[in-house]
Each structure stands twice: as C-alpha cells, then as structure tokens.
Write a protein that holds these residues in place. Structure first.
Motif: not given
Length: 588
Positions: A459, A416, A428, A424-425, A421, A456
């Motif tokens: 962002y 992130e 998470y 990252a998602e 992104y 996230l």
C-alpha cells in the motif's frame, strides 16, 4: 383452516402489533400475492417507508420464533416469509369433505371392521373434524388394537376431549385441531417411556428436516433404544421419514409433543441434553467451509439455530460463545454476512449479561463482531470494539498472549484500511514478533502476520520490502496448510498484485489464475474472495489491453460483490470503480 384464519393465528402467535398485523395481513392475502410493496403501501394509504419498516419488523419476529426461515433461499424477506408460511399452511392438511374423509378412513382400517360399524366410522370421521392427520393417527392406533371396536374407540376419543379440554384451551389450540389432539393422546398412551422421552426430545428440533443417525452411537444399548423409539413413532405416524436418516415432525405433532415435555419433570433435563447435542454438532463447523462442509452441515443449522434462539440458557457458561460463533462462521465463510451478524451481536449481549463485562469471552465476542464489521467495510463500528477487546485482553491475560496478538493484527487492519499506515505498521510488527515468541516461526499465524505486513508495504509502495514477506508467507502456508487452502489463494493473489504493481505481468497472470481456481474450488463460485480474484485478473487483462477477456470478469466480480457484500461495501465500490474506469478506457 382457512388461509385468513391461519394468518390471524400466526400474527397472534408471533406477537405482532396492530400496525405489523395490518402490514402482515395485507402482504399475504391471496389476492395481494405478487403485488409490489409500493402498491401494497398505496392501497393501505401509508408511506412506503413505514410499510417497509413494518414488514421488516414482522420478518424479524418470525425469524426469532422460527429458525427454519433460514432454510429458505429466497433473497427478499417477503418472498422468504411467503415460502415459509405456504409450507407451514400446507403441512396443516385442511379438513376433507365427509366423503373424502370416509374414503381415507377406509384405506386405513380393515374392511370388515368398517362394514360391521359403518355408522360409527362416520361419527369418528366427524368427531375428528375430517382432518387427515387425525384420521391417520387413529388408523395407525387401530392397527395396534385389532380387537378394539370402533364404538369403544369413539368413546375413548370423547373421554379424551372431556379430560383435556382445559389443556387444549390453555395451549391455544384452534377448534379445528381438537380431533388431532384426542387422536394424539391415544397414540401417546401406546408409546413406552423411552419412545415418549425421545419424541419429546425431537419436539425441541426446528420445524425442518431432522437428521438422525443412530449408527454413530457407540453404546449398543443406547443405539437399540433409539432405533426402537424411532420405529415406534413411525408406526404410530407421530414421525415421518423423508429419506434414509432424514425425518420430519408435523407442526401439530411437534406442538403436542412440546406440551407433553413442558408438563413433565424432565423438561429441563431434556432441554439441557438437546442443547448439548447441538453444541457438539456446532463444534464441527470450521472457520472456512468448503462445499462438502456446507452440504453436510446445512441440515443441522435450523436445529442449532433453535438452541441459539430459544434454549441458550441451557448452555453452560464455558460453551456460550462457541455455539453463536460457530453459527456465524457457517454464514460468514459463505459470504452471507447479513445472516452472520445477528449471531455475533447476540453473542456479545449474552456474554456481557451472563458473564459480566470483565470476562475473556466478552473480549473474544467483541473481537469476532469487529472482525465481521471489518470484512463488511464498517471500519468505524469495528474500531472501538477492537480497542475495547485489546484493553480487556491485556488486562485479563497479560501482554504476552496469542489473543493479544490477534487483537493487535485486527486493529492494525482497520488503521491500514482507513489510510493510517504509520499507526498500522508498529501494531503489525508487534503482532508478528509476539506470534514468533509464543508459537514459533513455523505457524500459520506467523504466515498471516507476514502477509499483513507485506500488504501494508505494498500500500505504501515499499515493494522491495513486501516481496520477501509475501514469498515467505506463501512458502509457509503451503508447508503448513497444504496447497489447497484459502490462505494459500490469498497469498497467491497478494504476490500476483505485487508483480503487477512492478510491471511483471507475465509472472502475475499465472498466480492470479491459480488463486481464482483455488478460491472457486474451496469457497464456491459466489464468494467475495472469488470476486476479488476475478477483479484482480480482469485488471491485469485491462493493463495488458486484453479487453475482451477483462469485461466478463469485471461483470462477474461486481455481481458477486453486490449480492454478497451489498452495493455500499468498500470492495463493491472499488470493483465498480475499476469496471467503470475500464469501460471508459476500452469503449471511448
């Protein structure tokens, strides 16, 4: 001992190289105190970079051998080392003039005794090198031996010197410390076995205030034995009391007690016992310290550090990671990341060397070090450690484990923060589902995962998806942790940022204010989290054109960040950029 001789001994004791000794001696000569590094380097005719490198190496060697350096609050390494050396030098109590020594001796010994053997008294003062500590020890010894003549005392001191000269030489005692050695030997013989063992145990403490609380000992017999040992050591001036429950050992007495310990058959047992004691204190250090925690734990930190630095071999394998991690937490939770980092690095090294590369504690130590790198914006250094920890945890613990969920969350954070992104998602989401399966939905880690996923989405400007997650995380944290917790402050900040980003300034402001006051109360005024809250509130004032309110908050935030995180940290650079943008908008 003259200051120059003292510096020479310290250089030799700490194993300084020739270049390091030159830099050390130059920096701390009396006539050079107060000069800048540039000036000192110029006078030595060396490059400032080389000189700075030598000074840094000198400091690290002293820090390794003297954990009490951590107790000095000076920011500059030279200033911190100067303060430490001054305290140590002054504690050595340089020799008095003969008349002053005799005056001191008279104050310690019954007048009739001195009148009967005045000439012998002068010979004793000379034999002891006119050293106040030696005279004090002898005076206390005579108090316990009221019928002993001074002539007999002198003979005993002379006998001790002859008997123990090889020991003195082997332990690098300076000639002007000999009088203390013989006086100590006489005092030592007056102690019973219990007091001797207790004194040896105290010699393992750092050269710092020693907190001793015998009232907390549940075993009455053990409590009484410790009380008597302390009283006996105090009576003979082998231990000094600074205040209730706080004691200190003179550096020379500590050295002599350590010599006794190292010669005894109980040395390993005592070191194991001391390491275990400090481990129990270290276990009391929480991951997030409040001001009361800091106040209560600070006196113990030099002694925990002493174990981490010199006695880690006496910690069991199962406890190795705990001491170093807790020590790092003490500094990390105060925003003192540079002081935390060496302990986490040392933890990785020790666990790998002692436990092998395929051990779960190695994965934990890698994850802890990576978490510090993430906090300090060193994402490139953090990422490979986190990946290594994740692979190791999956292999050793399986996919369904809380440690795996932790590693997934930290790795997602790195993705992130580096703008990845889409990578990252899913991490998470995996972490959130894993936490729910393993600990249930009503758990602080679930709240953290909800908060991370919400951040996230913010962002990536998916505010409608972020808002319910932030609200759920805040509600859960308040329910599980109470209203006064740093995680609650984090949730308040995040929800306020969402309101601000969606133009709901009236809803954002009270949340920012709550978060700021909560962070100050829990973490102190100079913590990075406080700086973030100040920055956020200042930004809100800027957007609503309340420039007079915004300016001092931006300035405070930047000052805290530069002091605690450094000028190159991403958070510092963000705050600096925000402040610069504000100045252009408000004053041009």
């Amino acid at each position: 001992m003259q200051w120059a001789n003292f510096l020479a001994k310290e250089a030799a004791t700490n194993g300084l190289s020739l270049e390091q000794t030159v830099a050390f001696a130059k920096s701390f000569q009396t006539e050079n105190l107060g000069k800048t590094k540039v000036k000192l380097a110029s006078e030595l005719n060396v490059d400032i970079t080389a000189f700075t490198k030598w000074v840094g190496e000198v400091y690290e060697k002293f820090a390794q051998n003297s954990p009490e350096l951590a107790t000095f609050n000076n920011r500059d390494k030279l200033e911190k080392l100067q303060a430490y050396l001054s305290v140590k030098y002054n504690s050595k109590l340089d020799a008095l003039k003969p008349l002053a020594a005799m005056k001191l001796f008279k104050s310690l010994v019954v007048r009739e005794r001195l009148q009967q053997e005045a000439w012998v008294a002068r010979r004793i003062c000379k034999f002891l090198g006119y050293l106040p500590l030696a005279l004090e020890l002898v005076g206390r010894y005579l108090d316990k031996m009221p019928d002993l003549s001074l002539e007999t005392l002198l003979k005993r001191l002379e006998k001790k010197r002859v008997e123990h000269e090889p020991v003195v030489n082997a332990n690098s005692l300076m000639p002007d410390e000999y009088g203390i050695f013989e006086a100590f030997e006489l005092s030592w013989e007056q102690l019973d076995e219990n007091a001797q063992s207790f004194g040896c145990l105290l010699s393992l403490c750092a050269l710092a205030d020693i907190p001793l609380s015998v009232e907390t000992i549940e075993d009455n017999k053990k409590q009484q034995l410790n009380e008597k040992a302390i009283a006996d050591l105090l009576e003979l001036h082998l231990l000094q009391q600074k205040s209730k429950g706080i004691y200190r050992l003179n550096p020379q007495i500590r050295q002599l007690l350590r010599m006794k310990l190292d010669k005894s058959s109980e040395a390993d047992e005592a070191k194991t016992k001391f390491a275990a004691m400090m481990l129990e204190v270290a276990k009391l250090i929480p991951q997030q310290l409040n001001p009361e925690d800091i106040l209560n734990l600070t006196p113990h930190i030099p002694h925990i550090t002493e174990v981490a630095t010199h006695l880690s071999e006496y910690l069991g394998d199962e406890n190795l990671i705990t001491l170093f991690t807790k020590l790092a937490w003490f500094y990390q939770s105060q925003g003192l990341y540079q002081q935390a980092e060496p302990w986490l690095q040392r933890c990785v090294e020790l666990t790998q060397n002692r436990l092998g590369l395929e051990h779960i504690d190695v994965a934990t130590s890698l994850n802890n070090l990576a978490a510090l790198y993430e906090t300090t914006g060193r994402y490139r250094e953090a990422e490979p450690l986190l990946k290594q920890a994740l692979v190791l945890r999956k292999r050793l613990l399986g996919e369904e484990n809380t440690d795996v969920a932790t590693s997934l969350s930290y790795l997602a954070l790195i993705y992130e923060y580096t703008g990845r992104y889409s990578e990252a998602e899913p991490l998470y989401q995996q972490a959130l589902e894993l936490w729910k399966r393993l600990v249930g939905e009503q758990h602080p880690h679930v709240a953290t995962s909800l908060n991370n996923l919400g951040a996230l989405y913010c962002y990536t400007k998916r505010y409608s998806e972020a808002e319910p997650l932030f609200k759920q995380a805040l509600k859960l944290r308040k329910h599980l942790l109470g209203d006064n917790h740093p995680d609650v402050a984090t949730s308040l900040n995040n929800l306020a940022q969402l309101y601000e980003s969606t133009g709901r300034y009236n809803q954002a402001e009270p949340l920012y204010q709550q978060a700021l006051e909560l962070s100050k109360r829990l973490l102190g005024n100079n913590h990075p989290d406080v700086a973030i809250s100040l920055n956020n509130l200042a930004a809100l004032y800027r957007y609503t054109r309340r420039y007079r309110k915004a300016k001092p908050l931006f300035e405070k935030a930047l000052k805290i960040c530069e002091r605690t995180l450094g000028i190159s940290h991403p958070t510092t650079m963000t705050v600096r950029a925000n402040y610069a943008s504000f100045l252009r908008e408000a004053y041009h």
